[in-house]
Design an enzyme around this catalytic site. Structure first.
Site, PDB file in Angstrom:
ATOM      1  N   GLY A 295      42.945 -21.864 -12.612  1.00 37.79           N
ATOM      2  CA  GLY A 295      41.622 -22.157 -12.057  1.00 37.79           C
ATOM      3  C   GLY A 295      41.460 -23.567 -11.535  1.00 37.79           C
ATOM      4  O   GLY A 295      40.338 -24.003 -11.278  1.00 37.79           O
TER       5      GLY A 295
ATOM      6  N   GLU B  43      51.933 -18.684 -17.483  1.00 38.82           N
ATOM      7  CA  GLU B  43      50.729 -19.294 -16.931  1.00 38.82           C
ATOM      8  C   GLU B  43      50.564 -20.705 -17.491  1.00 38.82           C
ATOM      9  O   GLU B  43      50.015 -20.883 -18.600  1.00 38.82           O
ATOM     10  CB  GLU B  43      49.493 -18.468 -17.305  1.00 38.82           C
ATOM     11  CG  GLU B  43      49.522 -17.048 -16.791  1.00 38.82           C
ATOM     12  CD  GLU B  43      48.118 -16.521 -16.574  1.00 38.82           C
ATOM     13  OE1 GLU B  43      47.808 -16.152 -15.445  1.00 38.82           O
ATOM     14  OE2 GLU B  43      47.330 -16.513 -17.525  1.00 38.82           O
TER      15      GLU B  43
ATOM     16  N   ASN C  51      43.032 -10.496 -12.960  1.00 33.87           N
ATOM     17  CA  ASN C  51      42.259 -10.705 -14.187  1.00 33.87           C
ATOM     18  C   ASN C  51      40.869 -11.177 -13.772  1.00 33.87           C
ATOM     19  O   ASN C  51      40.713 -12.318 -13.344  1.00 33.87           O
ATOM     20  CB  ASN C  51      42.964 -11.759 -15.051  1.00 33.87           C
ATOM     21  CG  ASN C  51      42.132 -12.186 -16.246  1.00 33.87           C
ATOM     22  OD1 ASN C  51      41.162 -11.530 -16.600  1.00 33.87           O
ATOM     23  ND2 ASN C  51      42.525 -13.297 -16.863  1.00 33.87           N
TER      24      ASN C  51
ATOM     25  N   GLU D  49      42.860 -18.603 -22.280  1.00 29.04           N
ATOM     26  CA  GLU D  49      41.423 -18.719 -22.569  1.00 29.04           C
ATOM     27  C   GLU D  49      41.068 -18.027 -23.892  1.00 29.04           C
ATOM     28  O   GLU D  49      40.133 -18.442 -24.582  1.00 29.04           O
ATOM     29  CB  GLU D  49      40.607 -18.151 -21.387  1.00 29.04           C
ATOM     30  CG  GLU D  49      40.692 -19.095 -20.189  1.00 29.04           C
ATOM     31  CD  GLU D  49      40.521 -18.438 -18.838  1.00 29.04           C
ATOM     32  OE1 GLU D  49      40.075 -17.286 -18.758  1.00 29.04           O
ATOM     33  OE2 GLU D  49      40.865 -19.105 -17.836  1.00 29.04           O
TER      34      GLU D  49
ATOM     35  N   LYS E  17      38.399 -11.687 -15.667  1.00 28.69           N
ATOM     36  CA  LYS E  17      37.772 -12.490 -16.734  1.00 28.69           C
ATOM     37  C   LYS E  17      36.325 -12.011 -16.967  1.00 28.69           C
ATOM     38  O   LYS E  17      36.071 -10.814 -16.837  1.00 28.69           O
ATOM     39  CB  LYS E  17      37.816 -13.978 -16.374  1.00 28.69           C
ATOM     40  CG  LYS E  17      39.198 -14.433 -15.926  1.00 28.69           C
ATOM     41  CD  LYS E  17      39.307 -15.910 -15.836  1.00 28.69           C
ATOM     42  CE  LYS E  17      40.668 -16.280 -15.255  1.00 28.69           C
ATOM     43  NZ  LYS E  17      40.975 -17.686 -15.405  1.00 28.69           N
TER      44      LYS E  17
ATOM     45  N   SER F 137      46.458 -20.315 -10.238  1.00 24.30           N
ATOM     46  CA  SER F 137      46.084 -20.710  -8.868  1.00 24.30           C
ATOM     47  C   SER F 137      46.932 -20.046  -7.785  1.00 24.30           C
ATOM     48  O   SER F 137      47.247 -20.682  -6.775  1.00 24.30           O
ATOM     49  CB  SER F 137      46.110 -22.242  -8.735  1.00 24.30           C
ATOM     50  OG  SER F 137      45.143 -22.818  -9.596  1.00 24.30           O
TER      51      SER F 137
ATOM     52  N   HIS G 201      46.030 -14.540 -23.466  1.00 24.85           N
ATOM     53  CA  HIS G 201      45.654 -15.414 -22.345  1.00 24.85           C
ATOM     54  C   HIS G 201      45.225 -16.766 -22.908  1.00 24.85           C
ATOM     55  O   HIS G 201      44.628 -16.837 -23.988  1.00 24.85           O
ATOM     56  CB  HIS G 201      44.518 -14.774 -21.549  1.00 24.85           C
ATOM     57  CG  HIS G 201      44.229 -15.483 -20.261  1.00 24.85           C
ATOM     58  ND1 HIS G 201      43.529 -16.664 -20.212  1.00 24.85           N
ATOM     59  CD2 HIS G 201      44.583 -15.194 -18.991  1.00 24.85           C
ATOM     60  CE1 HIS G 201      43.444 -17.065 -18.946  1.00 24.85           C
ATOM     61  NE2 HIS G 201      44.081 -16.188 -18.182  1.00 24.85           N
TER      62      HIS G 201
HETATM   63  C1  PEP Z   1      44.341 -16.450 -14.967  1.00 24.58           C
HETATM   64  O1  PEP Z   1      43.269 -16.646 -15.500  1.00 24.58           O
HETATM   65  O2  PEP Z   1      45.155 -15.681 -15.502  1.00 24.58           O
HETATM   66  C2  PEP Z   1      44.625 -17.149 -13.720  1.00 24.58           C
HETATM   67  C3  PEP Z   1      45.863 -17.215 -13.342  1.00 24.58           C
HETATM   68  O3  PEP Z   1      43.558 -17.704 -13.067  1.00 24.58           O
HETATM   69  P1  PEP Z   1      43.580 -18.379 -11.599  1.00 24.58           P
HETATM   70  O4  PEP Z   1      44.382 -17.469 -10.699  1.00 24.58           O
HETATM   71  O5  PEP Z   1      42.148 -18.433 -11.185  1.00 24.58           O
HETATM   72  O6  PEP Z   1      44.211 -19.712 -11.733  1.00 24.58           O
END
Ligand code: PEP
Length: 250
Positions: free
Chosen positions: A171, A165, A11, A97, A13, A210, A95
């Protein structure tokens, strides 16, 4: 692992311009025949270009959101049909976000999921608890509620991927313990099987939050982890490629 293939999904973003296409080129060069399914969800501005470049390759392209209607007066939005027309085969929905930045609700995610299917896209539906919800011991209640309302009837192993998630792991460089990941993934699998039977048993469940080359292998060894949804580490072909390798070897 399910009948369908493991999935490494990236992703991007709100990251990436035409200059980032070099990372797609590198991935295609280093992973022409990956041992798992590979998916990159770039910003909408890059979907058509990347999908055209990947049309005869083992790298699928997806969107990061879609509207629930197929066309109309919705300035700034993109429909599932438009994503499909641009060459996408997946779309990420719900998601955290999107939920926090745009107030997206479980019901909206369900309606968008149906719209995605109507355009021939598979939906990657995201669920996960906040840090406060985990601290309160309500993780499974929260995730169970999100699954109940975000997933419409008609989910199959082919049209749905669920991404667990934890919001606090996205992040941040922090991850749940492997036992905590197993607990939630096993819970999601049971919920999918209860509701969708054999199809639910085949839906892929990704872990996201992460994931990096250094922790991917241990996460992929956890029960009912069928791949990863990767944010930051998907921006560089070398990092994402290492995660693809770990999943292929799992
Ligand atoms: C995400 O935004 O779906 C995600 C898992 O981000 P990150 O891997 O940077 O934690």
């Amino acid at each position: 692992m399910t009948a369908t293939r493991k999935l490494a999904a990236g992703n991007w973003k709100m990251n990436g311009t035409a200059a980032s296409l070099v990372e797609i080129e590198k991935l295609l060069e280093t992973h022409p025949e990956p041992g798992c399914e590979m998916l990159i969800c770039p910003p909408a501005t890059l979907i058509a270009q990347t999908a055209w470049r990947c049309r005869d390759k083992h790298l699928k392209i997806g969107g990061q959101d879609c509207h629930w209607e197929s066309a109309g007066a919705h300035t700034g939005d993109i429909s599932a049909a438009m994503l499909a027309d641009a060459g996408a085969s997946y779309v990420i929905l719900g998601h955290s976000e999107r939920r926090s930045d745009h107030g997206e609700t479980d019901i909206e995610v369900a309606v968008k999921t149906r719209a995605a299917w109507g355009a021939g896209l598979a939906a990657v539906v995201c669920v996960g608890e906040t840090e406060r919800q985990r601290d309160l011991g309500t993780t499974l209640v929260v995730v169970g509620g999100q699954l109940d309302t975000s997933l419409p009837e008609g989910c199959t192993a082919g049209n749905l991927v669920v991404a667990y998630e934890p919001v606090w792991a996205i992040g941040t460089g922090r991850t749940p313990t492997l036992a905590e990941i197993a607990e939630v993934h096993d819970f999601i699998r049971a919920a999918l099987e209860r509701r969708f039977g054999a199809e639910g048993a085949g839906v892929r469940i990704l872990y996201g939050g992460s994931v990096k080359p250094s922790n991917a292998a241990e996460i992929f060894a956890v029960s009912n982890v069928d791949g990863a949804l990767v944010g930051g580490a998907s921006l560089k072909a070398a990092d994402f490629g290492a995660i693809v390798d770990a999943l292929s070897a799992a």
